[in-house]
Write an enzyme that holds these catalytic residues in place. Structure first.
Site, PDB file in Angstrom:
ATOM      1  N   THR A  77       0.810  -1.217   0.000  1.00  0.00           N
ATOM      2  CA  THR A  77       0.000   0.000   0.000  1.00  0.00           C
ATOM      3  C   THR A  77       0.843   1.267   0.000  1.00  0.00           C
ATOM      4  OG1 THR A  77      -1.757  -1.150   1.195  1.00  0.00           O
ATOM      5  CG2 THR A  77      -1.812   1.249   1.223  1.00  0.00           C
ATOM      6  N   ILE A 155      -8.390   0.123   5.521  1.00  0.00           N
ATOM      7  CA  ILE A 155      -7.961  -0.541   6.755  1.00  0.00           C
ATOM      8  C   ILE A 155      -8.709   0.014   7.956  1.00  0.00           C
ATOM      9  CG2 ILE A 155      -6.012  -1.032   8.270  1.00  0.00           C
ATOM     10  CD1 ILE A 155      -4.218  -0.879   5.764  1.00  0.00           C
ATOM     11  N   ARG A 235       2.421   3.693   9.656  1.00  0.00           N
ATOM     12  CA  ARG A 235       3.765   4.060   9.252  1.00  0.00           C
ATOM     13  C   ARG A 235       4.499   4.683  10.430  1.00  0.00           C
ATOM     14  NH1 ARG A 235       3.788   1.056   5.784  1.00  0.00           N
ATOM     15  NH2 ARG A 235       4.158   1.299   3.545  1.00  0.00           N
ATOM     16  N   GLU A 264      13.732   1.593  10.974  1.00  0.00           N
ATOM     17  CA  GLU A 264      13.534   0.145  11.043  1.00  0.00           C
ATOM     18  C   GLU A 264      14.772  -0.594  10.551  1.00  0.00           C
ATOM     19  OE1 GLU A 264       9.872  -0.809   9.035  1.00  0.00           O
ATOM     20  OE2 GLU A 264       8.656   0.183  10.565  1.00  0.00           O
ATOM     21  N   HIS A 282       7.040  -4.803  12.250  1.00  0.00           N
ATOM     22  CA  HIS A 282       6.371  -4.434  10.989  1.00  0.00           C
ATOM     23  C   HIS A 282       5.685  -5.649  10.357  1.00  0.00           C
ATOM     24  CE1 HIS A 282       6.569  -1.291   7.516  1.00  0.00           C
ATOM     25  NE2 HIS A 282       5.438  -1.976   7.472  1.00  0.00           N
ATOM     26  N   LEU A 283       4.702  -6.163  11.072  1.00  0.00           N
ATOM     27  CA  LEU A 283       4.020  -7.398  10.662  1.00  0.00           C
ATOM     28  C   LEU A 283       2.665  -7.162  10.017  1.00  0.00           C
ATOM     29  CD1 LEU A 283       4.759  -9.650  13.795  1.00  0.00           C
ATOM     30  CD2 LEU A 283       6.045  -9.493  11.656  1.00  0.00           C
TER      31      LEU A 283
END
Length: 321
Positions: A77, A155, A235, A264, A282-283
């Site tokens: 996305t 989402i 984010r 990250e 970040h899953l």
């Protein structure tokens, strides 16, 4: 119409993506974990490049590939790792797959809301240490609590729908959604100033842009009620990590569940190590189902583009004039 005959896959992706492209007669080259210098050399050799979130497609790379590269495909996305204005300037299409991982990200968000309410990770870790500390992990029901959803896109809307099934009242903020559209989803649309003091849980589902950077910060948290809980599966950078830790330390924020970070892997260990923070790597889209969908969808969209159908292109109006 843009014609794609060769594609560079720059990040790891499921084999389905390769198979769909090759079955359509498109040449595929797989070169992952390339340096900037390697990308400067390889990008001009292809019509399109497919990336996930690891590879950054910068203005320098786009300028170097000008005249050859026609498309950047993001299997996912967010496109904050792609310089979209530079792509547009160089007549390069930017394509993403906004629907493919929505369900997975929404389900993770809901899982984190419940984990915060019931201290699941902390209690499980305590058990592994040989403890039986039932009184230390007294939780709360989410029934009747107020969930603030910031960003009512795919989402955010799916999160609202699922948490309403748990009996949560859902309030929301989104500048491009009308009160009528929100009401049709049983969401009360409010301004941010109205949301902060009402929310028991705040979850963000907005892109990282100038207007949303540090949206959750010292000032906004101070306006929230004591005991608020914060979730970010969108984010890194939308939540100010240092301000969040300060609010966790003071007890004003009762808990936080963070899937994405300013850097990250995260360098700011104070948040990761905080006892009232649930931090995961970040899953959001890390399900077998989502990975297969993003891989298939980005490839199918490229094939459709060759057939004259434009799907998932963010800058089509500017480039395909």
């Amino acid at each position: 119409m843009t014609k794609i005959s060769s594609v560079l896959i720059a990040d790891d992706i499921e084999q389905e993506c390769v198979d769909i492209l090759q079955n359509a007669g498109i040449q595929v080259s797989i070169k992952t974990k390339q340096t900037k210098e390697q990308l400067l050399e390889s990008l001009p050799q292809h019509d399109a490049v497919i990336v996930r979130s690891a590879t950054k497609i910068t203005s320098e790379l786009l300028d170097a590939a000008a005249g050859k590269l026609k498309l950047v495909g993001r299997a996912g996305t967010g496109v904050d790792n792609i310089d979209v204005p530079a792509a547009t300037r160089n007549n390069v299409l930017v394509m993403n797959t906004p629907q493919a991982n929505s369900r997975s990200a929404a389900e993770l968000t809901c899982s984190l809301v419940m984990a915060l309410a019931r201290h699941v990770p902390q209690a499980a870790a305590s058990m592994k240490e040989g403890k039986w500390a039932r009184k230390d992990y007294m939780g709360e029901e989410v029934f009747g609590r107020t969930l603030a959803v910031l960003g009512l896109g795919r989402i955010g809307t799916e999160v609202a729908f699922r948490m309403q099934a748990f009996g949560m009242r859902v309030i929301g903020f989104d500048p491009v959604v009308s009160k009528e559209q929100a009401a049709a989803r049983n969401i009360e649309l409010l301004s941010l100033e109205e949301i902060w003091p009402q929310a028991d849980y705040v979850t963000v589902h907005v892109p990282l842009i100038k207007q949303t950077e540090n949206l959750i910060n010292k000032e906004s948290l101070a306006k929230c009620k004591k005991g608020v809980r914060v979730i970010n599966v969108a984010r890194g950078g939308i939540v100010n990590e240092a301000d969040l830790v300060e609010a966790l330390d003071s007890g004003h924020v009762a808990g936080a569940a963070i899937d994405v970070f300013e850097q990250e892997p995260p360098a700011f260990r104070e948040l990761v190590d905080h006892p009232r923070a649930i931090c995961i790597p970040h899953l959001g889209a890390s399900t077998i189902d989502a990975q297969l969908r993003v891989a298939s969808e980005i490839a199918e969209n490229i094939v459709q583009l060759n057939q004259g159908t434009v799907l998932g292109v963010l800058n089509a109006n500017e480039v395909l004039r």
